[in-house]
Structures are given as C-alpha cells and as structure tokens.
Design a protein around this motif. Structure first.
Motif: not given
Length: 83
Positions: A74, A76-78, A80
């Motif tokens: 997956t 990396p997500r920014p 929140r």
C-alpha cells in the motif's frame, strides 16, 4: 515428347519439394532440441542457485500478528487534518 517433359518436370518438383521439406524438418527439429536443452539447463541452474543461495529478497517482508509473511504494497497515506 511433350508429355515426357511434363512428367519429368513434375517428378523434379516433387524431388526438390521433398528435399526442402527434409531440410526444413531437420532445421526446425534441431532448433526445438536446442531450445529444450536450454530450458533444462536453465531449470537446473535455477534449482542449484536456489539450493545454494536460498530465496532472494525482492521486497521487505514483515511478520503479521498471525505469524504469516506479508508484503506491504500500500502506498503511504498523507497525514489526516485536524478537525
């Protein structure tokens, strides 16, 4: 006499076609044998490499809580935003 030449020409065409077919069969057969030998050598070399060096690491492997190997793919997500 004309009929004799037509028969002779037909026989010559059949002989030349037979020779060409035999040569093509020999060439294609030798290519198939060479390809088979290459595949066998590659498989044996790959098996020996695996036995000597083990499995190569392609991606970092992590342990899951269950004990199974898993690969994280997956992105990396920014972070929140605060609300």
């Amino acid at each position: 006499m004309n009929r004799f030449f037509v028969t002779f020409r037909t026989a010559a065409i059949l002989v030349v076609g037979g020779i060409a077919a035999a040569l093509l069969f020999a060439v294609l057969g030798s290519l198939l044998v060479a390809l088979g030998l290459f595949a066998i050598v590659a498989a044996v070399a790959g098996g020996l490499h695996f036995l000597i060096f083990g499995r190569g690491r392609v991606a970092p492997v992590q342990r899951s809580p269950d004990g199974y190997d898993m690969i994280d793919i997956t992105p990396p997500r920014p972070p929140r935003h605060k609300r």
